[in-house]
Design an enzyme around this catalytic site. Structure first.
Site, mmCIF file in Angstrom:
data_model
loop_
_atom_site.group_PDB
_atom_site.id
_atom_site.type_symbol
_atom_site.label_atom_id
_atom_site.label_comp_id
_atom_site.label_asym_id
_atom_site.label_seq_id
_atom_site.Cartn_x
_atom_site.Cartn_y
_atom_site.Cartn_z
ATOM 1 N N GLU A 115 -6.660 4.917 8.014
ATOM 2 C CA GLU A 115 -6.386 6.308 7.609
ATOM 3 C C GLU A 115 -7.580 6.917 6.875
ATOM 4 O O GLU A 115 -7.745 8.138 6.857
ATOM 5 C CB GLU A 115 -5.096 6.353 6.762
ATOM 6 C CG GLU A 115 -3.868 6.146 7.640
ATOM 7 C CD GLU A 115 -2.669 5.532 6.936
ATOM 8 O OE1 GLU A 115 -2.631 5.508 5.701
ATOM 9 O OE2 GLU A 115 -1.760 5.054 7.656
ATOM 10 N N LYS B 183 0.131 4.232 -0.203
ATOM 11 C CA LYS B 183 -0.494 5.425 0.401
ATOM 12 C C LYS B 183 -0.274 6.626 -0.533
ATOM 13 O O LYS B 183 -0.293 6.467 -1.742
ATOM 14 C CB LYS B 183 0.041 5.634 1.816
ATOM 15 C CG LYS B 183 -0.073 4.345 2.657
ATOM 16 C CD LYS B 183 0.140 4.536 4.118
ATOM 17 C CE LYS B 183 -0.050 3.196 4.854
ATOM 18 N NZ LYS B 183 0.047 3.300 6.288
ATOM 19 N N ASN C 290 0.877 -1.181 0.000
ATOM 20 C CA ASN C 290 0.000 0.000 0.000
ATOM 21 C C ASN C 290 0.909 1.224 0.000
ATOM 22 O O ASN C 290 1.492 1.559 1.025
ATOM 23 C CB ASN C 290 -0.894 -0.031 1.256
ATOM 24 C CG ASN C 290 -1.702 1.250 1.412
ATOM 25 O OD1 ASN C 290 -1.731 2.103 0.514
ATOM 26 N ND2 ASN C 290 -2.351 1.394 2.566
ATOM 27 N N GLU D 207 -5.121 -4.660 10.801
ATOM 28 C CA GLU D 207 -4.088 -3.637 10.974
ATOM 29 C C GLU D 207 -4.371 -2.838 12.246
ATOM 30 O O GLU D 207 -5.131 -1.860 12.207
ATOM 31 C CB GLU D 207 -4.085 -2.673 9.785
ATOM 32 C CG GLU D 207 -3.800 -3.306 8.451
ATOM 33 C CD GLU D 207 -3.216 -2.309 7.455
ATOM 34 O OE1 GLU D 207 -2.231 -2.657 6.808
ATOM 35 O OE2 GLU D 207 -3.728 -1.184 7.340
ATOM 36 N N GLY E 100 2.787 2.196 10.922
ATOM 37 C CA GLY E 100 3.784 3.261 10.837
ATOM 38 C C GLY E 100 4.549 3.519 12.126
ATOM 39 O O GLY E 100 5.302 4.489 12.210
ATOM 40 N N HIS F 79 -9.487 1.276 5.346
ATOM 41 C CA HIS F 79 -8.198 1.500 6.009
ATOM 42 C C HIS F 79 -8.383 2.515 7.147
ATOM 43 O O HIS F 79 -9.166 3.455 7.015
ATOM 44 C CB HIS F 79 -7.168 2.009 4.994
ATOM 45 C CG HIS F 79 -5.768 1.963 5.514
ATOM 46 N ND1 HIS F 79 -5.279 2.895 6.405
ATOM 47 C CD2 HIS F 79 -4.758 1.080 5.286
ATOM 48 C CE1 HIS F 79 -4.025 2.579 6.708
ATOM 49 N NE2 HIS F 79 -3.688 1.494 6.038
ATOM 50 N N SER G 212 3.746 -2.147 10.404
ATOM 51 C CA SER G 212 5.185 -2.219 10.659
ATOM 52 C C SER G 212 5.807 -3.565 10.293
ATOM 53 O O SER G 212 6.733 -4.025 10.959
ATOM 54 C CB SER G 212 5.498 -1.856 12.121
ATOM 55 O OG SER G 212 5.102 -0.514 12.383
HETATM 56 P P1 13P Z 1 3.253 0.366 7.646
HETATM 57 O O1 13P Z 1 3.711 -0.935 7.015
HETATM 58 O O2 13P Z 1 3.992 1.538 7.135
HETATM 59 O O3 13P Z 1 3.170 0.263 9.126
HETATM 60 O O4 13P Z 1 1.725 0.588 7.125
HETATM 61 C C1 13P Z 1 0.814 -0.451 7.240
HETATM 62 C C2 13P Z 1 -0.398 -0.060 6.488
HETATM 63 O O5 13P Z 1 -1.122 0.838 6.863
HETATM 64 C C3 13P Z 1 -0.693 -0.803 5.249
HETATM 65 O O6 13P Z 1 -1.985 -0.549 4.798
#
Ligand code: 13P
Length: 257
Positions: free
Chosen positions: A95, A12, A10, A168, A174, A93, A214
């Site tokens: 976010e 982002k 992803n 997640e 992150g 997600h 992560s």
């Molecule tokens: P990270 O791997 O950067 O922690 O992000 C995970 C994520 O949100 C994947 O959708």
């Protein structure tokens, strides 16, 4: 489970056309890791260019609108991303939920619209740090998933092909620190039970459940060894072919799930 591990990047809001060379490198590497299914969800602007060049990896989107079309300035429909070459879409997600006020019913409407457009969906779920500290993580994720997934009557017969779930935990995304194998195992077992309850044992037992938060090449092996982990949804570590394919390599080694 007998299905191939599913490793999804992803990106982002990262990536201009300068990143196409990285996508190319990921696609080439994926051809050497056929035991793993590798896919990439870049920003909308890169879906078509990556799709046009990719020989091995599937390309997907990170969101879509629930409507087929209309007066929704700035939005993009499931049919549009499918037309650009997307084969799947990530939905729900954290976010999107926290940054764009997406509630479960909205996520469900998007999921049903994506399925109608012929896309596969990756449905995200996960609890906040506060919810985990209060001991209610499993109950929260159970409720969130139940309310966000398409109704069983809206699912095509090949549920396991069309649906992937990604757990997640928000606090792990992150942060550099993934959830512990014990916590991942407990949550994935609960999600598996829910999927069997909703879609029956034949389909529910085959839906892949990804872990995200992560994941890095250094910790991927330990995570993939957890029962019911069918792959990973990866943010930061999917931005370079080296680290992303390091995770795919860890998934291509035998692991129990
Ligand atoms: P990270 O791997 O950067 O922690 O992000 C995970 C994520 O949100 C994947 O959708």
């Amino acid at each position: 489970m007998t299905r191939r591990p599913y490793i999804v990047g992803n990106w982002k809001m990262h990536g201009t056309r300068a990143m196409l060379s990285e996508a190319r490198a990921i696609d080439r590497a994926a051809q050497r890791h056929m035991k793993v299914e590798v896919a990439l969800a870049p920003p909308y602007t890169l879906i078509h260019p990556i799709h046009r060049e990719a020989e091995q990896i599937a390309v997907g989107a990170q969101d879509c609108h629930h409507a087929e079309g209309g007066a929704f300035t700035g939005d993009i429909s499931a049919a549009m991303i499918a037309d650009a070459g997307a084969k799947f879409v990530i939905l729900g997600h954290s976010e999107r939920r926290t940054g764009h006020g997406e509630v479960d019913a909205m996520v469900r409407a998007k999921a049903e619209s994506a399925l109608a457009a012929g896309l596969r969906i990756i449905m995200c779920c996960g609890e906040s740090a506060e919810t985990r500290e209060s001991g209610k993580a499993v109950a929260f994720v159970n409720e969130q998933l139940k309310a966000s997934l398409p109704l069983p009557t809206a699912m095509p017969a090949d549920v396991a092909e069309r649906l992937t779930v990604a757990y997640e935990p928000i606090w792990a995304v992150g942060s550099g620190t993934p959830a512990t194998p014990a916590d991942i195992g407990e949550m994935h077992a609960a999600i598996r039970a829910l999927l069997i309850d909703l879609f029956g044992v034949e389909q529910g037992a085959e839906v892949r459940i990804l872990y995200g938060g992560s994941v890095k090449p250094e910790n991927a092996g330990e995570i993939f060894a957890v029962p019911e982990v069918g792959g990973a949804l990866i943010g930061g570590a999917s931005l370079t072919a080296d680290s992303f394919m390091g995770i795919a390599l860890a998934a291509s080694e035998p692991f129990e799930n």
